[in-house]
Scaffold this motif. Sequence first.
Motif, mmCIF file in Angstrom:
data_model
loop_
_atom_site.group_PDB
_atom_site.id
_atom_site.type_symbol
_atom_site.label_atom_id
_atom_site.label_comp_id
_atom_site.label_asym_id
_atom_site.label_seq_id
_atom_site.Cartn_x
_atom_site.Cartn_y
_atom_site.Cartn_z
ATOM 1 N N LEU A 375 39.933 94.436 64.981
ATOM 2 C CA LEU A 375 40.082 95.852 64.697
ATOM 3 C C LEU A 375 38.760 96.315 64.097
ATOM 4 O O LEU A 375 38.351 95.837 63.045
ATOM 5 C CB LEU A 375 41.228 96.081 63.711
ATOM 6 C CG LEU A 375 41.461 97.524 63.273
ATOM 7 C CD1 LEU A 375 42.044 98.336 64.412
ATOM 8 C CD2 LEU A 375 42.394 97.567 62.066
ATOM 9 N N GLU A 376 38.073 97.267 64.763
ATOM 10 C CA GLU A 376 36.749 97.713 64.320
ATOM 11 C C GLU A 376 36.778 99.214 64.064
ATOM 12 O O GLU A 376 37.121 100.006 64.951
ATOM 13 C CB GLU A 376 35.701 97.386 65.379
ATOM 14 C CG GLU A 376 34.289 97.788 64.982
ATOM 15 C CD GLU A 376 33.268 97.440 66.050
ATOM 16 O OE1 GLU A 376 32.326 98.223 66.219
ATOM 17 O OE2 GLU A 376 33.431 96.381 66.706
ATOM 18 N N ILE A 377 36.452 99.595 62.852
ATOM 19 C CA ILE A 377 36.453 101.003 62.475
ATOM 20 C C ILE A 377 35.023 101.426 62.152
ATOM 21 O O ILE A 377 34.321 100.759 61.387
ATOM 22 C CB ILE A 377 37.361 101.268 61.263
ATOM 23 C CG1 ILE A 377 38.770 100.710 61.512
ATOM 24 C CG2 ILE A 377 37.449 102.769 60.977
ATOM 25 C CD1 ILE A 377 39.710 100.890 60.357
ATOM 26 N N GLY A 378 34.643 102.556 62.754
ATOM 27 C CA GLY A 378 33.271 103.036 62.565
ATOM 28 C C GLY A 378 33.222 104.422 61.963
ATOM 29 O O GLY A 378 33.952 104.735 61.024
ATOM 30 N N GLN A 379 32.392 105.290 62.526
ATOM 31 C CA GLN A 379 32.096 106.595 61.954
ATOM 32 C C GLN A 379 33.015 107.693 62.488
ATOM 33 O O GLN A 379 33.549 107.590 63.591
ATOM 34 C CB GLN A 379 30.639 106.950 62.244
ATOM 35 C CG GLN A 379 29.637 106.031 61.559
ATOM 36 C CD GLN A 379 29.795 106.071 60.046
ATOM 37 O OE1 GLN A 379 29.515 107.087 59.408
ATOM 38 N NE2 GLN A 379 30.247 104.960 59.466
ATOM 39 N N ILE A 603 42.440 86.217 58.894
ATOM 40 C CA ILE A 603 41.534 87.334 59.142
ATOM 41 C C ILE A 603 40.139 87.025 58.593
ATOM 42 O O ILE A 603 39.987 86.515 57.485
ATOM 43 C CB ILE A 603 42.061 88.617 58.470
ATOM 44 C CG1 ILE A 603 43.304 89.121 59.191
ATOM 45 C CG2 ILE A 603 40.993 89.706 58.449
ATOM 46 C CD1 ILE A 603 43.036 89.757 60.519
ATOM 47 N N SER A 604 39.133 87.366 59.404
ATOM 48 C CA SER A 604 37.746 87.281 58.954
ATOM 49 C C SER A 604 37.180 88.695 58.868
ATOM 50 O O SER A 604 37.291 89.477 59.812
ATOM 51 C CB SER A 604 36.915 86.447 59.936
ATOM 52 O OG SER A 604 35.543 86.482 59.593
ATOM 53 N N GLU A 605 36.590 89.046 57.726
ATOM 54 C CA GLU A 605 36.008 90.372 57.531
ATOM 55 C C GLU A 605 34.534 90.351 57.932
ATOM 56 O O GLU A 605 33.822 89.390 57.657
ATOM 57 C CB GLU A 605 36.118 90.804 56.079
ATOM 58 C CG GLU A 605 37.518 90.820 55.520
ATOM 59 C CD GLU A 605 37.502 91.067 54.022
ATOM 60 O OE1 GLU A 605 36.410 91.320 53.476
ATOM 61 O OE2 GLU A 605 38.567 91.010 53.396
ATOM 62 N N SER A 606 34.104 91.438 58.565
ATOM 63 C CA SER A 606 32.698 91.561 58.931
ATOM 64 C C SER A 606 32.246 92.995 58.688
ATOM 65 O O SER A 606 32.858 93.935 59.215
ATOM 66 C CB SER A 606 32.489 91.186 60.400
ATOM 67 O OG SER A 606 31.141 91.375 60.772
ATOM 68 N N PHE A 607 31.215 93.176 57.850
ATOM 69 C CA PHE A 607 30.642 94.496 57.573
ATOM 70 C C PHE A 607 29.271 94.566 58.246
ATOM 71 O O PHE A 607 28.419 93.694 58.044
ATOM 72 C CB PHE A 607 30.488 94.712 56.064
ATOM 73 C CG PHE A 607 31.795 94.732 55.314
ATOM 74 C CD1 PHE A 607 32.435 95.930 55.052
ATOM 75 C CD2 PHE A 607 32.380 93.561 54.863
ATOM 76 C CE1 PHE A 607 33.638 95.955 54.358
ATOM 77 C CE2 PHE A 607 33.577 93.580 54.168
ATOM 78 C CZ PHE A 607 34.210 94.791 53.911
ATOM 79 N N THR A 608 29.046 95.613 59.048
ATOM 80 C CA THR A 608 27.761 95.750 59.765
ATOM 81 C C THR A 608 27.152 97.121 59.481
ATOM 82 O O THR A 608 27.840 98.046 59.051
ATOM 83 C CB THR A 608 27.958 95.585 61.278
ATOM 84 O OG1 THR A 608 28.927 96.537 61.736
ATOM 85 C CG2 THR A 608 28.447 94.181 61.613
ATOM 86 N N VAL A 633 41.001 88.405 63.985
ATOM 87 C CA VAL A 633 42.030 87.386 63.806
ATOM 88 C C VAL A 633 41.456 86.029 64.175
ATOM 89 O O VAL A 633 40.990 85.812 65.294
ATOM 90 C CB VAL A 633 43.271 87.698 64.668
ATOM 91 C CG1 VAL A 633 44.294 86.573 64.547
ATOM 92 C CG2 VAL A 633 43.893 89.009 64.251
ATOM 93 N N ILE A 634 41.471 85.116 63.225
ATOM 94 C CA ILE A 634 40.938 83.773 63.470
ATOM 95 C C ILE A 634 42.045 82.711 63.454
ATOM 96 O O ILE A 634 41.794 81.545 63.764
ATOM 97 C CB ILE A 634 39.871 83.410 62.414
ATOM 98 C CG1 ILE A 634 40.460 83.494 60.999
ATOM 99 C CG2 ILE A 634 38.659 84.311 62.557
ATOM 100 C CD1 ILE A 634 39.503 83.018 59.909
#
Length: 678
Positions: A375-379, A603-608, A633-634
């Motif tokens: 699940l990726e949330i952006g601008q 769950i693995s969190e990733s901030f970019t 999801v891992i």
Amino acid sequence: MKLLLRVFSLVFLFAIISCNVDNLNESNTDATNKSNIDATNRSSEDECETAFAYYEDGCFIDSDYGFKRWGWNIGPLSDGSNGSFDLYAGAAKCKPEIGMYVGAIEVNYVDGTLTVDYQAEDGYVFYETHLYAGNAEFPTDPKGKPTVAPGQYGNQNEFSEGSSSDSYTIKGLEGDIYIIAHAVVCPMEEECEADAGTIKAEADCIGDNGATITGLPGGDATVPEGYEVLYVLTKGADLVIVDVSSDPSFVVDMDGLYTVHTLVYDPNTLDLSGVELGVTTGGDVYGLLIDGGGDICASLDVTGFSVEIKCNPSGPVIIPEVTADIDAILNLGPPIDPNNPDPTLYDITEFVSFGQPDGVSSADWLVELEIGQSLEIGQPVGLQEGDELLYTRVDYFSDILGHWPLTTDLSDETGNNSDMTSSGLNSPLSSTGPNGVCVEGNVFTGGNYASTPAIAGFDPTNFSVKLDFNISDFGTPTVQTGGNPVIMGGFSWRFIGIEVNSTTGAVGLIWNNGDFSYSSTILNLNEWYTGEIKFSSGTAELYINGTLVHSEVTGTLDTGGSSDFSTNNGGNGGGFTGCIRNLQVAGVGAVSPVPLSIVSQYISESFTDISDVEDPFFPGQGLFPAKNIELTVIGAEADQDVEYKYDIRCLIKRDGVVLPRYYNIDPKIKIKSTNPSN
């Protein structure tokens, strides 16, 4: 599984042909050959009938009373008489040649005692028998009028499951007597020996072009002579038939849930030419079979073995759309004072679209993710120059107040509660591995039971309790409910629980220390089930394997302040015998924090696109929020879905400055298990 063919609910008229009777004046040497009658009539009968004992000179119709009903009386019989009489069904107008031989009776009249033994012909069973014996030719009705109605014979027996024999002994008779022997008889079919056995399956992707599915028969099928084996491939939960083969190997070109079934059938009785691939379901075929309510001897392994094909993924990332602009978000609260951080959380979940249907709230929508999906949330949309929505942290919540998997130890996975415990002579409790923990019934009679502690945060007005269970013994019926519990809320107060009737296996609810009701759903021994009670605002719903089977308006539950759940009823002494696992107690609408150590296995969190401005709530700590966040999801449970509520903290950057106010997005995410049935 072996299928016992139904005994058709048919009723045959029995007649008795006599032979070798001593001390009788009447001759029966002209009786019709019973073998010929049987051969020509039995196979054509499809209804049960009534039957009488045959005696050549005893036809009701020929009597002086003008009876219109056919049948015979036998006699007079003097003391010392004995002999056998044949039973005929369907012998209209007292003509055995048009009837059917269905058995015989043996008669002995000695020293004032009459004994009559009924014996059905092979392939038939009695459901009722009636016998008259007396000095008069016929019995009389309540008005004293002679009658041949079986209900007035004075002696009768009934057999709800059918019986191949019956017997009467009547004492205190004297002088010459007459008898009338009547029965209701039905044909009984032979046992169907066809058994599809069990099967497993495995699948392999063929590049991006589909997959092969190979069935692995368990070798335990029973295939009677003349029967054949066919393997059936169905798709989806509706079991739509997409292919059949004499070899358990299939090729599919679409992703989805597939199930391989075994069918053992006789092509002479089960015509499969009407099966339309893509339309006919496994349930349609099953309905033709005896086990499915039809009349054909065959066996279909309806459960089969399911595999989920995922060779053509549509994309691993779900990208929600932030539908509001920055000004719309800022207008949610009062003007921001850059010098005074506002700790209030302003919810902007409604400004995010997760792809839900029109009219469905974002806050209520459940996002389903499988291993490898994100699940990726952006601008936001309509972003102005100098504006950014920044993501700074994620908190995890669950409505699960306690979760005891019980497959490795007795601990609560959420960390909110202490271990489960046991009481009784067979304590202490211990995990058996995949089967969870097993208990042995009534604690007051030498067994033991499993119990949670008082559950933190439990609200008796809105909650759910869910567990897997396997009953090994229904136990002795309790006086109060006739059953025993699977799980009971409040050992001392018994405010609500799942109850199973010890005689029928029906599952139901028990509440407020004694009120109870059962559903029409029947459970089997030594079979795993998932049971769940959902209670909200005075109404309890009972689910078995995810299906609502029963509900009751119980009103307020009287908990006495208790909030524990156990496998024993401390009031009526009822106790569960079997194994349980995956016990979960949840608050409906309530949430509690979940330790990151638990969530991190899923769950693995990733901030970019990390910003160059610190979080104003943590100055000098090096916490720099990001323009994008991705939750991947891992991992997943093998046997159950896992649901969490995610509190994603957001900040707004305007004109190079991060404003000191938190906003939050709270999606609900289901991490789907690796078991296709879930």
